[in-house]
Design an enzyme around this catalytic site. Structure first.
Site, PDB file in Angstrom:
ATOM      1  N   ARG A 161       0.835  -1.217   0.000  1.00  0.00           N
ATOM      2  CA  ARG A 161       0.000   0.000   0.000  1.00  0.00           C
ATOM      3  C   ARG A 161       0.865   1.261   0.000  1.00  0.00           C
ATOM      4  NH1 ARG A 161      -2.490  -3.694  -1.032  1.00  0.00           N
ATOM      5  NH2 ARG A 161      -4.435  -4.452  -0.132  1.00  0.00           N
ATOM      6  N   SER A 236     -10.951  -0.747   3.089  1.00  0.00           N
ATOM      7  CA  SER A 236     -10.156  -0.796   4.331  1.00  0.00           C
ATOM      8  C   SER A 236      -9.727   0.610   4.740  1.00  0.00           C
ATOM      9  CB  SER A 236      -8.903  -1.638   4.130  1.00  0.00           C
ATOM     10  OG  SER A 236      -9.268  -2.923   3.731  1.00  0.00           O
ATOM     11  N   GLU A 332      -5.083   3.756   5.902  1.00  0.00           N
ATOM     12  CA  GLU A 332      -4.844   3.434   4.487  1.00  0.00           C
ATOM     13  C   GLU A 332      -5.426   4.558   3.615  1.00  0.00           C
ATOM     14  OE1 GLU A 332      -5.303  -0.656   3.211  1.00  0.00           O
ATOM     15  OE2 GLU A 332      -6.292   0.030   1.387  1.00  0.00           O
TER      16      GLU A 332
HETATM   17  C1  LIG Z   1     -15.612  -0.874  -1.405  1.00  0.00           C
HETATM   18  C2  LIG Z   1     -14.130  -0.588  -1.594  1.00  0.00           C
HETATM   19  C3  LIG Z   1     -13.238  -1.640  -1.725  1.00  0.00           C
HETATM   20  C4  LIG Z   1     -11.872  -1.392  -1.907  1.00  0.00           C
HETATM   21  N1  LIG Z   1     -11.026  -2.457  -2.039  1.00  0.00           N
HETATM   22  C5  LIG Z   1      -9.705  -2.254  -2.214  1.00  0.00           C
HETATM   23  C6  LIG Z   1      -8.818  -3.359  -2.356  1.00  0.00           C
HETATM   24  O1  LIG Z   1      -9.212  -4.523  -2.351  1.00  0.00           O
HETATM   25  N2  LIG Z   1      -7.488  -3.101  -2.522  1.00  0.00           N
HETATM   26  C7  LIG Z   1      -7.003  -1.825  -2.568  1.00  0.00           C
HETATM   27  O2  LIG Z   1      -5.777  -1.665  -2.727  1.00  0.00           O
HETATM   28  N3  LIG Z   1      -7.830  -0.755  -2.447  1.00  0.00           N
HETATM   29  C8  LIG Z   1      -9.156  -0.931  -2.276  1.00  0.00           C
HETATM   30  N4  LIG Z   1     -10.000   0.140  -2.130  1.00  0.00           N
HETATM   31  C9  LIG Z   1      -9.459   1.511  -2.157  1.00  0.00           C
HETATM   32  C10 LIG Z   1      -9.567   2.216  -3.545  1.00  0.00           C
HETATM   33  O3  LIG Z   1     -10.454   1.548  -4.374  1.00  0.00           O
HETATM   34  C11 LIG Z   1      -8.197   2.293  -4.242  1.00  0.00           C
HETATM   35  O4  LIG Z   1      -7.262   2.947  -3.428  1.00  0.00           O
HETATM   36  C12 LIG Z   1      -8.287   3.039  -5.581  1.00  0.00           C
HETATM   37  O5  LIG Z   1      -7.064   2.904  -6.267  1.00  0.00           O
HETATM   38  C13 LIG Z   1      -8.638   4.510  -5.433  1.00  0.00           C
HETATM   39  O6  LIG Z   1      -8.930   5.019  -6.737  1.00  0.00           O
HETATM   40  P1  LIG Z   1      -9.649   6.413  -6.924  1.00  0.00           P
HETATM   41  O7  LIG Z   1      -9.634   6.742  -8.359  1.00  0.00           O
HETATM   42  O8  LIG Z   1     -10.965   6.402  -6.264  1.00  0.00           O
HETATM   43  O9  LIG Z   1      -8.634   7.371  -6.141  1.00  0.00           O
HETATM   44  P2  LIG Z   1      -9.023   8.617  -5.245  1.00  0.00           P
HETATM   45  O10 LIG Z   1      -9.683   8.145  -4.005  1.00  0.00           O
HETATM   46  O11 LIG Z   1      -9.697   9.634  -6.052  1.00  0.00           O
HETATM   47  O12 LIG Z   1      -7.552   9.120  -4.859  1.00  0.00           O
HETATM   48  C14 LIG Z   1      -6.736   8.381  -3.996  1.00  0.00           C
HETATM   49  C15 LIG Z   1      -5.352   9.038  -3.943  1.00  0.00           C
HETATM   50  O13 LIG Z   1      -4.753   8.933  -5.229  1.00  0.00           O
HETATM   51  C16 LIG Z   1      -4.416  10.221  -5.729  1.00  0.00           C
HETATM   52  N5  LIG Z   1      -4.694  10.188  -7.168  1.00  0.00           N
HETATM   53  C17 LIG Z   1      -5.842   9.830  -7.794  1.00  0.00           C
HETATM   54  N6  LIG Z   1      -5.673   9.858  -9.127  1.00  0.00           N
HETATM   55  C18 LIG Z   1      -4.410  10.259  -9.356  1.00  0.00           C
HETATM   56  C19 LIG Z   1      -3.644  10.517 -10.530  1.00  0.00           C
HETATM   57  N7  LIG Z   1      -4.142  10.333 -11.767  1.00  0.00           N
HETATM   58  N8  LIG Z   1      -2.364  10.951 -10.380  1.00  0.00           N
HETATM   59  C20 LIG Z   1      -1.832  11.137  -9.148  1.00  0.00           C
HETATM   60  N9  LIG Z   1      -2.498  10.919  -8.007  1.00  0.00           N
HETATM   61  C21 LIG Z   1      -3.774  10.481  -8.109  1.00  0.00           C
HETATM   62  C22 LIG Z   1      -5.308  11.200  -4.982  1.00  0.00           C
HETATM   63  O14 LIG Z   1      -4.727  12.483  -4.949  1.00  0.00           O
HETATM   64  C23 LIG Z   1      -5.380  10.529  -3.616  1.00  0.00           C
HETATM   65  O15 LIG Z   1      -4.220  10.834  -2.867  1.00  0.00           O
HETATM   66  C24 LIG Z   1     -11.385  -0.075  -1.954  1.00  0.00           C
HETATM   67  C25 LIG Z   1     -12.299   1.009  -1.832  1.00  0.00           C
HETATM   68  C26 LIG Z   1     -13.656   0.753  -1.658  1.00  0.00           C
HETATM   69  C27 LIG Z   1     -14.611   1.902  -1.548  1.00  0.00           C
END
Ligand SMILES: Cc1cc2nc3c(=O)[nH]c(=O)nc-3n(C[C@H](O)[C@H](O)[C@H](O)COP(=O)(O)OP(=O)(O)OC[C@H]3O[C@@H](n4cnc5c(N)ncnc54)[C@H](O)[C@@H]3O)c2cc1C
Length: 336
Positions: A161, A236, A332
């Protein structure tokens, strides 16, 4: 076009109500570079789907929402296919695209919410597979200079992570990610987790394929995790903490039921969910914030909770686990 006073309620999976003074939807590289140039004096933050951010206040600088799309096959070579994917593509859509075309390697990461551009930030992982297993390179814009830079996998400095980008937030915007995936001749299934085997057996899938592993994991996730469309959450909320073997033995003596996973000769990863439950938090609800009944690692917004109250609830859990178990729980989720 910049959207003023843009509400982020439907752009974060916790459903927290905040707004961004200036929000730019980035659909292509050129317009993104232009807006960064114009807004060079402002603080710039980027979001994908908001599935890993807890907003605790309004965004006063420039907020970029990534929408750069496109999945391009670069080449097929020696049993592998190389794909270049726009940062705004939804991760789950990419997994489905790959399963449909029989490209293997990311099927265990099915149904993880969010965008491809955010996936390297915390090196998303699930069921024995991480993004870093298949990612080969990515392109990012340096926010301050507007210059494009290609990062090799090594330069991303991935860990559990963790990545270079998570340690250096708000310096780069990832615009595309390149993957090396397997063609059928090279497919390798990752079914070492007991629950995957069990689910495949239940589904009577004796000769599993990457598609059936994907289906099994989708089934497992649907039964274990809350759907953010129905109940606000970010998956998480805490990381599973890593401790020394010595500390683990001490804790295990006091708590014989403690759940843990050996990492190497020196380290053990503890189940954060077990620690939280053991401290008595499973059923507590404070200011409309609680834990998901099927998974204590998932904080949920029961409706109308503010970012500040979610953060306060999480911090109280952290303090309690520290006091009762002498273990540090790290977030996380990204707290903004
Ligand atoms: C129901 C659920 C289940 C999940 N299961 C998992 C799992 O099994 N494993 C896991 O690892 N995660 C899991 N997650 C967490 C999440 O899905 C991941 O971290 C995902 O990668 C976040 O993507 P996002 O586009 O929503 O990012 P955001 O939440 O929009 O951003 C997260 C971070 O990334 C940065 N960011 C976003 N896009 C960019 C970009 N293009 N360039 C630079 N920085 C950027 C943002 O500034 C922020 O710091 C889960 C979340 C939920 C709600």
């Amino acid at each position: 076009m910049i959207k003023k006073n843009f509400s982020l309620k439907n752009h974060n999976t916790l459903g927290v109500v905040v707004q961004a003074n200036d929000c730019f939807f980035a659909h292509d590289l050129y317009s993104l570079q232009r807006v960064l140039h114009v807004y060079s004096k402002k603080k710039v933050q980027v979001i994908g789907s908001g599935s890993n951010i807890l907003f605790t206040k309004n965004i006063t600088g420039l907020l970029i929402k990534m929408h750069i799309k496109g999945i391009y096959v670069l080449k097929k070579q020696a049993g592998y296919v190389y794909l270049k994917v726009g940062a705004g593509v939804l991760w789950h859509d990419l997994v489905c695209f790959c399963l449909y075309r029989n490209y293997g390697g990311i099927e265990n990461l099915i149904l993880i919410p969010g965008t491809v551009g955010a996936a390297p930030i915390q090196n998303i992982g699930a069921y024995g597979v991480s993004l870093s297993d298949t990612m080969v390179a990515l392109t990012a814009i340096h926010i301050e200079s507007g210059r494009l830079k290609i990062f090799s996998k090594a330069a991303c400095d991935f860990g559990y992570r963790q990545s270079f980008f998570k340690k250096n937030q708000s310096q780069y915007i990832i615009t595309d990610v390149t993957f090396r995936l397997t063609l059928p001749i090279k497919h390798q299934l990752h079914t070492q987790y007991g629950i995957i085997q069990h689910t495949l057996n239940q589904m009577s899938l004796q000769n599993p394929t990457i598609q059936s592993v994907g289906n099994a994991i989708m089934h497992i996730r649907k039964t274990k995790l809350p759907d953010p469309q129905k109940i606000g959450n970010v998956g998480s909320f805490f990381q599973n903490p890593m401790v020394s073997q010595k500390k683990y033995r001490r804790l295990k003596k006091k708590n014989p039921n403690l759940i843990a996973y050996a990492i190497d000769a020196q380290h053990v990863k503890l189940s954060a969910a077990w620690l939280i439950e053991a401290c008595g938090w499973k059923k507590k609800v404070v200011n409309k914030v609680g834990l998901y009944d099927k998974h204590a690692l998932v904080l949920v917004n029961h409706g109308g909770a503010t970012g500040k109250s979610i953060k306060a609830f999480a911090q109280t859990i952290q303090e309690d686990v520290k006091k009762k178990m002498t273990v540090d729980l790290k977030f996380e989720v990204n707290i903004w």
